[in-house]
Scaffold this active site. Structure first.
Site, PDB file in Angstrom:
ATOM      1  N   LYS A 208     -79.318   5.821   3.471  1.00  0.00           N
ATOM      2  CA  LYS A 208     -78.427   6.827   4.072  1.00  0.00           C
ATOM      3  C   LYS A 208     -77.160   6.997   3.241  1.00  0.00           C
ATOM      4  CE  LYS A 208     -76.992   6.082   8.435  1.00  0.00           C
ATOM      5  NZ  LYS A 208     -75.531   6.159   8.611  1.00  0.00           N
ATOM      6  N   SER A 209     -76.570   5.895   2.822  1.00  0.00           N
ATOM      7  CA  SER A 209     -75.317   5.979   2.052  1.00  0.00           C
ATOM      8  C   SER A 209     -75.521   6.762   0.763  1.00  0.00           C
ATOM      9  CB  SER A 209     -74.835   4.566   1.692  1.00  0.00           C
ATOM     10  OG  SER A 209     -74.474   3.861   2.844  1.00  0.00           O
TER      11      SER A 209
ATOM     12  N   GLY B 150     -70.317   9.375  10.372  1.00  0.00           N
ATOM     13  CA  GLY B 150     -68.995   8.953   9.892  1.00  0.00           C
ATOM     14  C   GLY B 150     -68.918   9.026   8.385  1.00  0.00           C
TER      15      GLY B 150
ATOM     16  N   ARG C 128     -64.305   8.667  16.992  1.00  0.00           N
ATOM     17  CA  ARG C 128     -64.094   7.649  15.952  1.00  0.00           C
ATOM     18  C   ARG C 128     -62.804   7.896  15.150  1.00  0.00           C
ATOM     19  NH1 ARG C 128     -69.659   6.644  12.894  1.00  0.00           N
ATOM     20  NH2 ARG C 128     -68.454   4.920  12.025  1.00  0.00           N
TER      21      ARG C 128
ATOM     22  N   SER D 283     -63.658  -0.926   4.099  1.00  0.00           N
ATOM     23  CA  SER D 283     -64.474   0.254   4.392  1.00  0.00           C
ATOM     24  C   SER D 283     -64.808   1.021   3.125  1.00  0.00           C
ATOM     25  CB  SER D 283     -63.727   1.176   5.374  1.00  0.00           C
ATOM     26  OG  SER D 283     -64.355   2.440   5.401  1.00  0.00           O
TER      27      SER D 283
ATOM     28  N   GLN E 105     -66.283   3.767   3.174  1.00  0.00           N
ATOM     29  CA  GLN E 105     -66.038   5.184   3.457  1.00  0.00           C
ATOM     30  C   GLN E 105     -64.617   5.558   3.059  1.00  0.00           C
ATOM     31  OE1 GLN E 105     -67.060   5.852   7.567  1.00  0.00           O
ATOM     32  NE2 GLN E 105     -69.228   5.430   7.232  1.00  0.00           N
TER      33      GLN E 105
ATOM     34  N   ASP F 240     -73.772  -3.050   9.114  1.00  0.00           N
ATOM     35  CA  ASP F 240     -74.674  -2.289   9.987  1.00  0.00           C
ATOM     36  C   ASP F 240     -75.846  -3.139  10.484  1.00  0.00           C
ATOM     37  OD1 ASP F 240     -73.137  -0.019   9.663  1.00  0.00           O
ATOM     38  OD2 ASP F 240     -74.331   0.747   7.994  1.00  0.00           O
TER      39      ASP F 240
ATOM     40  N   ARG G  87     -78.889   2.428  15.883  1.00  0.00           N
ATOM     41  CA  ARG G  87     -79.182   1.030  15.556  1.00  0.00           C
ATOM     42  C   ARG G  87     -79.231   0.152  16.809  1.00  0.00           C
ATOM     43  NH1 ARG G  87     -79.103   1.715  10.120  1.00  0.00           N
ATOM     44  NH2 ARG G  87     -77.255   2.672   9.229  1.00  0.00           N
TER      45      ARG G  87
HETATM   46  C1  S3P Z   1     -71.066   3.415   4.741  1.00  0.00           C
HETATM   47  C2  S3P Z   1     -70.106   2.478   4.950  1.00  0.00           C
HETATM   48  C3  S3P Z   1     -70.033   1.659   6.162  1.00  0.00           C
HETATM   49  C4  S3P Z   1     -71.325   1.701   6.979  1.00  0.00           C
HETATM   50  C5  S3P Z   1     -71.875   3.086   7.090  1.00  0.00           C
HETATM   51  C6  S3P Z   1     -72.157   3.651   5.715  1.00  0.00           C
HETATM   52  C7  S3P Z   1     -71.025   4.197   3.490  1.00  0.00           C
HETATM   53  O1  S3P Z   1     -68.991   2.148   6.956  1.00  0.00           O
HETATM   54  O2  S3P Z   1     -71.115   1.161   8.256  1.00  0.00           O
HETATM   55  O3  S3P Z   1     -73.061   3.090   7.847  1.00  0.00           O
HETATM   56  O4  S3P Z   1     -72.021   4.876   3.173  1.00  0.00           O
HETATM   57  O5  S3P Z   1     -70.006   4.161   2.790  1.00  0.00           O
HETATM   58  P1  S3P Z   1     -67.451   1.690   6.704  1.00  0.00           P
HETATM   59  O6  S3P Z   1     -67.086   2.094   5.351  1.00  0.00           O
HETATM   60  O7  S3P Z   1     -66.628   2.410   7.732  1.00  0.00           O
HETATM   61  O8  S3P Z   1     -67.475   0.203   6.907  1.00  0.00           O
END
Ligand code: S3P
Length: 448
Positions: A32-33, A103, A131, A175, A177, A327, A405
């Site tokens: 997914k990332s 997110g 969120r 994070s 993200q 996750d 999940r």
């Molecule tokens: C992700 C980072 C994680 C993870 C999310 C995917 C990403 O979140 O929980 O499912 O792709 O960068 P955080 O960066 O908020 O920890």
């Protein structure tokens, strides 16, 4: 819409079909990332980006739609094969950008959009609208972006970018993200943007920046990892092969570990060391987990992972491991329920701001299934069953608050419990793992 998206609940009954354990070789859906990033980078780049193995889950499809709204041409060529024709930047969308449940989608796109002199309005589903976005808006504001948002930094919000200046930013929360949003904004900021992460988080953005031709400097120092990116660099389209998502592979693999007689192989799983905390922890618990055919695919380590039913025992999971498996705690908690002794998981504060408050929902769901749990503000302890004389009861209908999940973790629990377990809102599983139900049934699981 697939049938399972219309169902009000989904159940998992104990004991595989034919009583022989779960068996088979499967491929997990695309990571997914990496899938979100491939689409976003493709839109930012000049020229053609060909993607293979894209996760076609609802979250990623929302990002594909968003990239169209920002001016890229995004085409589906066939199962998992996509082409993005980027214009070397983003143009102002004429409609509201709805990122659904994602997110990662919304935070990375906001970072990318902040680099351009455009306004964009973002929203998402009820979970995403609850969120925290200040973690991204804060640094983007320091760089010069403006926004107007709901109380507490919640969506919907409108972001106005352009004219950014680089910053040096120490991540206040581990994070990826937030790191990625700052780096993506930094691509179009004057000067060198530096992100310092005291605890390393997944590095797919850094890897992909390089794959698209940007120069990124990464240095490990006493205060953490320093990532530097000079603004004004242009990206060129690239070929991206998306490996299998370890966060999805975790569900069939743990199902095999806790179901007697099982042997399941998941092929082509991403084994980036910043994503493999679960596998390391399961091994410490005594899991028979074997990696074969380790290889490099498109700049990421990949391998085939085989899990066989194992006698697990409880462990203490160190808090510094949390970013590499954030996750995976829901499914680890399920594995812990079938282990002997206690498993203590600490450093989990971030779990409370995921698609749901995962710490609270796992504690509630496990308790409803007869598992001993202790919940603290940032920790979860699971009291494992002692093989044979204290089985996991199951028998609950679990509230998931629409969290994919949480749903999959409890369904896996139901496969090895005494009584069937059902979950509400099973359609949400498709955000990250479309086809989960059919794939698990193919392994012999009674899910339906
Ligand atoms: C992700 C980072 C994680 C993870 C999310 C995917 C990403 O979140 O929980 O499912 O792709 O960068 P955080 O960066 O908020 O920890």
């Amino acid at each position: 819409m697939a049938l399972d998206q219309l169902k009000a609940s989904l159940s998992a009954a104990p004991g595989p079909i034919g009583g022989k354990g779960l068996r088979g070789r499967i491929r997990a859906p695309g990571d997914k990332s990496i899938s979100h990033r491939a689409l976003i980078f493709g839109a930012l780049a000049t020229g053609i980006t060909e993607i293979e193995g894209l996760l076609e889950g609802a979250d990623v499809l929302a990002t594909a739609e968003a990239m169209r709204a920002f001016g890229a041409t995004v085409e589906q060529l066939g199962g998992g094969r996509w082409r993005v024709t980027g214009r070397g930047g983003l143009s102002e969308p004429a409609q509201v950008i709805d990122c659904g449940n994602a997110g990662t989608g919304v935070r990375l796109i906001m970072g990318a959009a902040a680099g351009y002199a455009i306004a964009a309005t973002f929203t998402g589903d009820a979970s995403l609208r609850g969120r925290p976005m200040m973690r991204v808006l804060g640094p983007l504001g320091q760089m010069g972006a403006a926004w107007i948002c709901r109380e507490g930094g919640r969506l919907p919000l409108t972001l106005k970018g352009g004219g950014l200046a680089a910053i040096r930013y120490v991540l206040p929360v581990p994070s990826a993200q937030v790191k990625s949003a700052v780096l993506l904004a930094g691509l179009n900021a004057a000067g060198v943007t530096e992100v310092i992460e005291p605890e390393p988080t997944r590095d797919h953005t850094e890897r992909m920046l390089r794959a698209f031709g940007a120069e990124v400097v990464v240095e490990d120092a006493a205060d953490g990892r320093h990532i530097r990116l000079a603004g004004g660099q242009r990206l060129s389209g690239a070929a991206i092969r998306v490996p299998g998502d370890p966060s999805s592979a975790a569900f069939p693999l743990v199902a095999a570990l806790i179901t007697p007689g099982s042997e399941v192989t998941v092929e082509g799983v991403l084994l980036n060391p910043l994503r493999t905390g679960l596998f390391e922890t399961l091994r410490e618990m005594g899991a028979d987990l074997v990696i074969e055919n380790a290889r490099d695919e498109g700049g990421e380590p990949v391998g085939d992972v085989t899990a066989r039913h194992s006698a697990l025992h409880g462990v203490e999971v160190p808090p510094e491991r949390a970013p590499s498996m954030i996750d995976e705690y829901p499914i680890l908690a399920v594995a812990a329920a079938f282990a002997e002794g206690r498993t203590a998981m600490r450093g989990l504060a971030e779990m409370r701001v995921k698609e749901s408050d995962r710490l609270a929902l796992m504690a509630a769901g496990l308790a409803a299934c007869g598992v001993g749990v202790e919940e603290e503000p940032d920790a979860l302890t699971v009291v494992g069953s002692v093989r044979g004389n204290h089985p996991v009861r199951g028998g609950a209908r679990v509230t998931t608050h629409g969290d994919h999940r949480i749903a999959m973790a409890h369904l896996v629990l139901g496969l090895a419990a005494v009584e069937a377990v059902s979950v509400d809102e099973p359609g949400m599983i498709a955000t990250s793992f479309p086809g989960f139900e059919g794939l698990m049934r193919g392994l012999g699981a009674q899910v339906g």
